[in-house]
Enzyme design. Sequence first.
Site, PDB file in Angstrom:
ATOM      1  CB  THR A 121      -1.967   2.351  26.906  1.00 42.37           C
ATOM      2  OG1 THR A 121      -0.835   3.128  26.517  1.00 42.37           O
ATOM      3  CG2 THR A 121      -3.040   2.552  25.853  1.00 42.37           C
ATOM      4  CE1 TYR A 147      -1.594  -1.144  22.369  1.00 41.30           C
ATOM      5  CE2 TYR A 147      -0.787   1.015  23.037  1.00 41.30           C
ATOM      6  CZ  TYR A 147      -1.098  -0.299  23.343  1.00 41.30           C
ATOM      7  OH  TYR A 147      -0.933  -0.748  24.622  1.00 41.30           O
TER       8      TYR A 147
END
Length: 333
Positions: A121, A147
């Site tokens: 990501t 995350y």
Amino acid sequence: MPATKGHVLVTGGAGYIGSHTCKALAGAGYVPVTLDSMVYGHPWAVQWGPLVEGDLRDADLLDSVFALFRPMAVLHFAAFTSVGESVADPGRYYDNNVGGTIALLEAMRRAGCATVVFSSTAAVYGEPVVPGAPMDETHPLAPVNPYGRAKLAVEGMLADYGAAYGLRHMSLRYFNAAGADPDGELGEEHDPETHLIPLAIGAALGTRASLKVFGQDYPTPDGTCVRDYVHVADLARAHILALEHLGAGGAPGSLNLGTGRGHSVREVLDAVGRAAGRPVPHEAAPRRAGDPGLLVAAAGRAREVLGWAPEFTDMDALVATAWRWHAAQAQPR
Ligand code: UDP
């Protein structure tokens, strides 16, 4: 039975990007085998190969899946993906996203499966060092939430397993995944939904509340946040290119997947309004904590390494695929 190019294990294959990639794998001649806990996955999304329901941290299950299907490679999507939840409950995120990956990599070693493409990501970068500048893969890695830190930890593990055990690996750093299968067979469904395009479409359909525009005073042309929206079918294709790159002995590493073009929240709402044929009900709301003003990929390296370029470069075309999916879901069945 028709000849295939072999089985590919897809962890998280019942999720949004994983399921679109299973369809692309089948189209390219592979058999996708989905391994999914079904905590967030959808049974209807698994259409192109077998589904094994279970947790990555179940070593016996993993051994039996590798023994049964003998996958040539793994595409690893399985992860919890909510930034807010990761802040509130980091233990759960590290356990599932990092712990699950250790279990997977160890099972791959036991089975002699040495190729993995990992769902990473843009959150591994954190805040842009130069606000507003496109981020390339050399941008400092300074994630600002658990995350992103868990995704970065996995990227590091893959490099270590590569150096020590010969694992072939590619981490694909997505910017804003968006859109739906152009054939209308798959789409985006999260519960709870937090993403801009499905929420805006829901507002236009009248199935969701008026869209809150988070922040009007960012240093962007219209004051709303700018993001790089990349179509899920383009992401799916990049995974197959990465698989084939590694299979051909290509170098491991990490690549951005974005279009290199940003769109503001207002521009996205205008595109959804055009798809809907009516304006999206919306209202001004305060900034959402942790949202940088502008995040755009410098996406040239994926083109050089994989020969990948996004086909969906037009926001209206991207939004039209999502609109078609959500409008069909909203019909009474
Ligand atoms: N956004 C918004 N209202 C919403 C959801 C999102 O204004 O209800 C904005 C958000 O501030 C961000 C952009 O839309 O600038 C994309 O947000 P999303 O949650 O889809 O993806 P993110 O960029 O957080 O990964």
